[in-house]
Scaffold this motif. Structure first.
Motif, PDB file in Angstrom:
ATOM      1  N   HIS A  20      36.835   0.641  10.207  1.00  0.00           N
ATOM      2  CA  HIS A  20      36.676   2.092  10.326  1.00  0.00           C
ATOM      3  C   HIS A  20      37.936   2.715  10.918  1.00  0.00           C
ATOM      4  CE1 HIS A  20      32.347   0.747  10.528  1.00  0.00           C
ATOM      5  NE2 HIS A  20      32.292   1.662   9.568  1.00  0.00           N
ATOM      6  N   ALA A  21      38.474   2.076  11.945  1.00  0.00           N
ATOM      7  CA  ALA A  21      39.667   2.606  12.591  1.00  0.00           C
ATOM      8  C   ALA A  21      40.814   2.732  11.593  1.00  0.00           C
ATOM      9  CB  ALA A  21      40.064   1.714  13.759  1.00  0.00           C
ATOM     10  N   TYR A  22      40.992   1.698  10.764  1.00  0.00           N
ATOM     11  CA  TYR A  22      42.076   1.735   9.778  1.00  0.00           C
ATOM     12  C   TYR A  22      41.893   2.887   8.802  1.00  0.00           C
ATOM     13  CZ  TYR A  22      45.133   0.521   5.926  1.00  0.00           C
ATOM     14  OH  TYR A  22      46.093   0.577   4.945  1.00  0.00           O
ATOM     15  N   SER A  23      40.688   3.049   8.272  1.00  0.00           N
ATOM     16  CA  SER A  23      40.446   4.097   7.285  1.00  0.00           C
ATOM     17  C   SER A  23      40.629   5.479   7.899  1.00  0.00           C
ATOM     18  CB  SER A  23      39.024   3.953   6.713  1.00  0.00           C
ATOM     19  OG  SER A  23      38.867   4.766   5.565  1.00  0.00           O
ATOM     20  N   GLN A  28      44.083  10.349   8.388  1.00  0.00           N
ATOM     21  CA  GLN A  28      44.832  11.305   9.209  1.00  0.00           C
ATOM     22  C   GLN A  28      46.318  11.258   8.872  1.00  0.00           C
ATOM     23  OE1 GLN A  28      44.636  12.314  13.817  1.00  0.00           O
ATOM     24  NE2 GLN A  28      45.870  10.493  13.479  1.00  0.00           N
ATOM     25  N   HIS A  29      46.850  10.057   8.682  1.00  0.00           N
ATOM     26  CA  HIS A  29      48.269   9.887   8.363  1.00  0.00           C
ATOM     27  C   HIS A  29      48.625  10.571   7.043  1.00  0.00           C
ATOM     28  CE1 HIS A  29      52.177   7.941   7.917  1.00  0.00           C
ATOM     29  NE2 HIS A  29      51.805   7.550   6.710  1.00  0.00           N
ATOM     30  N   ILE A  30      47.804  10.356   6.014  1.00  0.00           N
ATOM     31  CA  ILE A  30      48.085  10.950   4.705  1.00  0.00           C
ATOM     32  C   ILE A  30      47.956  12.475   4.760  1.00  0.00           C
ATOM     33  CG2 ILE A  30      47.296  11.098   2.313  1.00  0.00           C
ATOM     34  CD1 ILE A  30      46.521   8.151   2.494  1.00  0.00           C
ATOM     35  N   VAL A 216      40.057   9.066   0.407  1.00  0.00           N
ATOM     36  CA  VAL A 216      40.729   7.812   0.759  1.00  0.00           C
ATOM     37  C   VAL A 216      39.701   6.933   1.456  1.00  0.00           C
ATOM     38  CG1 VAL A 216      42.626   6.758   2.049  1.00  0.00           C
ATOM     39  CG2 VAL A 216      42.938   9.002   0.975  1.00  0.00           C
ATOM     40  N   ARG A 217      39.347   5.812   0.838  1.00  0.00           N
ATOM     41  CA  ARG A 217      38.292   4.959   1.373  1.00  0.00           C
ATOM     42  C   ARG A 217      38.510   3.517   0.915  1.00  0.00           C
ATOM     43  NH1 ARG A 217      33.462   7.661  -2.315  1.00  0.00           N
ATOM     44  NH2 ARG A 217      34.110   6.798  -4.328  1.00  0.00           N
ATOM     45  N   GLY A 218      37.670   2.608   1.409  1.00  0.00           N
ATOM     46  CA  GLY A 218      37.841   1.195   1.147  1.00  0.00           C
ATOM     47  C   GLY A 218      37.528   0.787  -0.281  1.00  0.00           C
ATOM     48  N   GLN A 219      38.111  -0.349  -0.692  1.00  0.00           N
ATOM     49  CA  GLN A 219      37.898  -0.862  -2.039  1.00  0.00           C
ATOM     50  C   GLN A 219      36.447  -1.230  -2.307  1.00  0.00           C
ATOM     51  OE1 GLN A 219      40.561  -4.157  -2.619  1.00  0.00           O
ATOM     52  NE2 GLN A 219      42.220  -2.882  -3.382  1.00  0.00           N
ATOM     53  N   ASP A 220      35.641  -1.430  -1.271  1.00  0.00           N
ATOM     54  CA  ASP A 220      34.244  -1.779  -1.491  1.00  0.00           C
ATOM     55  C   ASP A 220      33.476  -0.641  -2.156  1.00  0.00           C
ATOM     56  OD1 ASP A 220      34.739  -0.418   0.933  1.00  0.00           O
ATOM     57  OD2 ASP A 220      32.819  -1.028   1.763  1.00  0.00           O
ATOM     58  N   LEU A 221      34.046   0.568  -2.170  1.00  0.00           N
ATOM     59  CA  LEU A 221      33.399   1.717  -2.815  1.00  0.00           C
ATOM     60  C   LEU A 221      34.070   2.082  -4.138  1.00  0.00           C
ATOM     61  CD1 LEU A 221      32.774   3.918   0.346  1.00  0.00           C
ATOM     62  CD2 LEU A 221      31.038   2.787  -1.061  1.00  0.00           C
ATOM     63  N   GLN A 243      41.867   7.362  -3.618  1.00  0.00           N
ATOM     64  CA  GLN A 243      42.775   6.300  -3.194  1.00  0.00           C
ATOM     65  C   GLN A 243      41.956   5.252  -2.446  1.00  0.00           C
ATOM     66  OE1 GLN A 243      46.442   7.410  -1.238  1.00  0.00           O
ATOM     67  NE2 GLN A 243      46.511   5.505  -0.071  1.00  0.00           N
ATOM     68  N   HIS A 244      41.734   4.120  -3.079  1.00  0.00           N
ATOM     69  CA  HIS A 244      40.976   3.054  -2.446  1.00  0.00           C
ATOM     70  C   HIS A 244      41.937   2.051  -1.832  1.00  0.00           C
ATOM     71  CE1 HIS A 244      37.939   4.845  -5.121  1.00  0.00           C
ATOM     72  NE2 HIS A 244      37.084   4.435  -4.199  1.00  0.00           N
ATOM     73  N   HIS A 245      41.697   1.739  -0.571  1.00  0.00           N
ATOM     74  CA  HIS A 245      42.605   0.859   0.163  1.00  0.00           C
ATOM     75  C   HIS A 245      41.965  -0.497   0.415  1.00  0.00           C
ATOM     76  CE1 HIS A 245      40.263   1.408   3.852  1.00  0.00           C
ATOM     77  NE2 HIS A 245      40.299   2.721   3.656  1.00  0.00           N
TER      78      HIS A 245
END
Length: 285
Positions: A20-23, A28-30, A216-221, A243-245
């Motif tokens: 969660h912290a990474y996402s 925020q960074h983007i 921007v969210r995780g690849q699991d979605l 953008q899936h990370h």
């Protein structure tokens, strides 16, 4: 053109972890790089597991990490009428039906079909079996039901090929204009027996209402985006850029999970780790 708008939208049915912290930090960074706004939304339609305490803890964890967001936090549990209105639009299109089968009945029906045919029952991209009932199920007075999308009928109403713009990468390297294959998901639930909405429905409604331009969210979605594109087109909602990370994995290569009680940010804090150390560990200064 309006300024970009991004969001971090956790479902606090447990404490936030490094994933969660990474996402959140990435969003925020983007947002800052694009000169846009960063929002926080709490996806708490599961009011049993997503308690007020867990919601407050999640916001506290984000503040501790040094995150700053624009405007008030939107809690989905306070906006159920918006999802009910979307359901009504789909119902007026004749795209919803009542699914009465319980989990045990679904399991039994699938076992019987697999035994009769000798072939595995189809699964969705997450590995869950497709619903073995259908729109012709007989109504049962007084019995609880879920509202499901008649996917075949829904796709028949869409004239254009459903795709989404992907600036990240999918599990198989997918990027660019990604064709959606929503039929792989079958007749997804749009409102549950005990909740008047679902993740799929509420996320597309909220993204539109909040003017989200970049998801921007995780690849699991990643593959669930196919369902979201269908709902966006049916409801006349805009399509954000996606953008899936990659996911933050544990030592065994498994994605972190609240349900598996993976080490939370709060536990890392209790062990003496600072917010700066976590940000550095995740690649953010």
């Amino acid at each position: 053109m309006s300024a970009p708008v991004l969001r971090f939208a956790p479902s606090p049915n447990g404490h936030l972890h490094l994933g969660h912290a990474y996402s959140a930090l990435l969003n925020q960074h983007i947002a800052r790089e694009l000169g846009g706004r960063f929002l926080v939304r709490i996806e708490d339609i599961d009011t049993v597991r997503c308690t007020d305490k867990l919601c407050a803890d999640a916001l506290e964890d984000l503040e501790w990490l040094g995150l700053e967001w624009h405007g008030p936090v939107r809690r989905q549990s306070e906006h159920l009428s918006a999802y009910t209105a979307a359901l009504k639009k789909l119902e007026q299109k004749g795209l919803l039906y009542r699914g009465y089968l319980t989990r045990s009945e679904i399991k039994q029906a699938i076992a019987e079909k697999e035994l009769a045919t000798g072939t595995p029952w189809p699964r969705d991209p997450d590995g869950a079996p497709l619903y073995p009932g259908g729109s012709l199920e007989p109504a049962v007075t007084g019995r609880p039901f879920a509202l499901r999308l008649n996917m075949q009928k829904a796709l028949a109403q869409l004239a254009d090929l459903v795709f989404w713009p992907e600036t990240g990468v999918g599990p198989q390297g997918e990027t660019g204009d990604v064709p959606a294959v929503p039929s792989e998901w079958g007749d997804v639930i749009l409102a549950r027996k005990d909740t008047p909405t679902s993740y799929h429905l509420s996320v597309v409604v909220d993204d539109a209402l909040q003017g989200i331009t970049h998801v921007v969210r995780g690849q699991d979605l990643f593959y669930a985006t196919a369902v979201h594109r269908v709902l966006q087109q049916l409801l006349g909602l805009p399509c954000p850029t996606y953008q899936h990370h990659g996911l933050i994995l544990d030592d065994d290569g498994r994605k972190l999970s609240k349900s598996a009680r993976d080490t939370s940010l709060r536990e890392l804090r209790a062990d003496g780790m600072t917010a700066r150390q976590i940000r550095t560990r995740l690649g953010f200064s």
